[in-house]
Structure formats: C-alpha cells, structure tokens
Design an enzyme around this catalytic site. Sequence first.
Site, PDB file in Angstrom:
ATOM      1  N   ASP A 164     -59.150  34.588 -10.878  1.00 23.85           N
ATOM      2  CA  ASP A 164     -60.612  34.593 -10.744  1.00 23.85           C
ATOM      3  C   ASP A 164     -61.185  33.232 -11.141  1.00 23.85           C
ATOM      4  OD1 ASP A 164     -60.188  34.858 -13.444  1.00 23.85           O
ATOM      5  OD2 ASP A 164     -61.533  36.553 -13.729  1.00 23.85           O
ATOM      6  N   SER A 165     -60.320  32.314 -11.558  1.00 26.27           N
ATOM      7  CA  SER A 165     -60.734  30.915 -11.745  1.00 26.27           C
ATOM      8  C   SER A 165     -61.247  30.345 -10.433  1.00 26.27           C
ATOM      9  CB  SER A 165     -59.556  30.076 -12.260  1.00 26.27           C
ATOM     10  OG  SER A 165     -58.407  30.270 -11.456  1.00 26.27           O
TER      11      SER A 165
ATOM     12  N   ASP B 224     -56.175  38.711  -9.567  1.00 26.62           N
ATOM     13  CA  ASP B 224     -57.008  39.034 -10.727  1.00 26.62           C
ATOM     14  C   ASP B 224     -58.024  40.111 -10.369  1.00 26.62           C
ATOM     15  OD1 ASP B 224     -56.571  37.852 -13.202  1.00 26.62           O
ATOM     16  OD2 ASP B 224     -57.461  35.944 -12.596  1.00 26.62           O
TER      17      ASP B 224
ATOM     18  N   LYS C  89     -53.773  41.577 -12.015  1.00 26.92           N
ATOM     19  CA  LYS C  89     -53.823  41.122 -13.413  1.00 26.92           C
ATOM     20  C   LYS C  89     -55.177  41.528 -13.982  1.00 26.92           C
ATOM     21  CE  LYS C  89     -54.266  36.577 -14.719  1.00 26.92           C
ATOM     22  NZ  LYS C  89     -55.538  36.588 -15.470  1.00 26.92           N
TER      23      LYS C  89
ATOM     24  N   GLU D 106     -57.568  41.408 -17.836  1.00 29.15           N
ATOM     25  CA  GLU D 106     -57.680  40.808 -19.165  1.00 29.15           C
ATOM     26  C   GLU D 106     -57.924  41.882 -20.215  1.00 29.15           C
ATOM     27  OE1 GLU D 106     -60.576  37.641 -19.230  1.00 29.15           O
ATOM     28  OE2 GLU D 106     -59.661  36.641 -17.501  1.00 29.15           O
TER      29      GLU D 106
ATOM     30  N   GLU E 282     -52.829  33.033 -23.020  1.00 32.33           N
ATOM     31  CA  GLU E 282     -53.647  31.839 -22.763  1.00 32.33           C
ATOM     32  C   GLU E 282     -54.317  31.313 -24.031  1.00 32.33           C
ATOM     33  OE1 GLU E 282     -56.532  32.108 -19.569  1.00 32.33           O
ATOM     34  OE2 GLU E 282     -57.373  30.145 -20.075  1.00 32.33           O
TER      35      GLU E 282
END
Length: 290
Positions: free
Chosen positions: A67-68, A106, A136, A138, A205
């Site tokens: 999602d960056s 993401d 993925k 978080e 991270e």
Amino acid sequence: MSTTFQLDTSTSRANPTPQPMKRLTVPRIRARKTDGVTEDPLVMLTAYTARQAQLLDAHCDLLLVGDSLGQVIYGLPSTIPVTMEMMANHGAAVVRGSYHSVVVIDMPFGSYEASREQAFDSAARLLKETGAAAVKLEGGAAMAPTVEFLNTRGVPVMGHVGLTPQAVNVLGGYAARGRSDAEADKIVSDAKALDEAGAFAIVVEGVVEPIAIAVTEAVSCPTIGIGASAKCDGQVLVTDDMLGMFERVPRFVKRYENIAEIIEKTVATYASEVRARSFPGEEQTYQPKG
Ligand code: KIV
C-alpha cells in the site's frame, strides 16, 4: 528468463503462468525456514505495475503490491487513503507481469480491522480480482484471530509488526520501534501470536536490531526485514526507494542506483532536441515509398 507470456493450453488445470506449476507457492516460501534456520534468504521487493513486475520477477521470491503505492504512485501523504480499487488494479497488473514470484497484496487501511468477516470479504475480493496468492495485513495479537480465520478459509496471510505505517496516527510518526522494554516485548509477543495463528511469513519493519533478531528466533515462520536486521530470514525494500527515484529515503534504505538522475538527464536531452528541431531525425521519420 523470457518475459513473453503465452497462454498454456496443455492442461485443463487452470494455471495463470506460462510455465505450469513453476510459480513459487506460499508453502514453499514458508518451508524455506526449517527448524529455525533459513539457508536461502527470501528476496522480496514491492511492485505496482506490470512492466516493473516483469523486470523484478526473475530475481525475487515474492513481489509485494504494497500500500506504499499510495505515496509512490499516487503522491498521497500516507497509506491511510489507499483504496481497495487501487490495490486490486495494481495487484492484477503485477500478477500479469510475473510468473515466478509469489504475489502478495496489502490489505488497505479500513478493509480488514472491523471484523474477521470484513477481512475475509476484502481478501477474497483481492485474490479473485488479481490472481495473487496471499494478502498482507498490519497489526499483532489483535489481528491473530483474523489471520487464523483467513488462513483456515483459503487465504494465506503475511503479518506485519513493528513500525506499522497504517497506524501512523496512533504511533505519532515513522520512528523506529522497540526502544523501550515494554515496546520490545510487545513486538515479540505480537509476532508470536501471528505465527501461532498461521501467518506464513511476517514483515518486521523499523525496529532496533536486537528486537528483529529476537522476533526471528521466536517465530517458526520466516521474518522479512525492512529497517530491521540482516539476520532476518529475508529482506524487502520499496523498489522505487532502492532505485533512487526519490531524493530522500529512510536511513535503512540502500540506494543502489540514481534512476531519478538518469530520467532527468534523458528528459532534458529530449526537450532540447525537440526545441532545436533535431528530433525526430531521419531515422524516426516516415517518407513516402518509391
Ligand atoms: O507497503 C509496503 O510497501 C510495505 C513494505 C514497506 C513492507 O508494507
């Protein structure tokens, strides 16, 4: 490895790759760490477009549609505004541009946190619309029941602990995590909870190195470090950062090239040739035949 894609018609088994069964699989990635040891570190990079995926694919084990892309592609201030549509569109492009790496997508902020059912609906949509193999998400222990729910319903999940950018408003910034004992213990216990819930790998991270090592030793699945430690079971970087597309990058990024400089020089040459009417030249100009 050729990047020319052809539809395979030699088998009735649907397989989205030109070399049937040659794409790496989630179980093979998970099995790279056996009894706490990863002989062959996992290589992951972010990818957002088909052409970028083609160029990275042969060199990577995993491509992450991160999602960056919010900041890198769309110029957004953070990953918070990233939508399911963005992830689905770029995810499908990356799957079309690759046939070796496992593609992981993401889950964007707001698409999975409310309930396990919401997470399943979002994950199923991403896998159906893109052909990716895994998602993925978080978060640590709070997300463990969701990871188990997805995993037991056919959705492999990669976890993400430490600095979790979707939580920037709670964390108050992007500083490295794990400097206090309480924070360090929480990161390790979060990773353990995800591992026990069935995550096939965990991104670690922006944490101080001893915590990255402690997490890697504490979990049975591979850890993939970014701003973490060379002792993680693999590494990931944002591709545009390591290629030098941006002037400023976080301290943990190694810039392997300065692509921005190459682009600027090339575009300046093009612009001056257009202004001097020396482009297009004879070679790029059609003339009538005969
Ligand atoms: O969105 C992303 O690119 C990521 C990586 C930095 C791990 O989550």
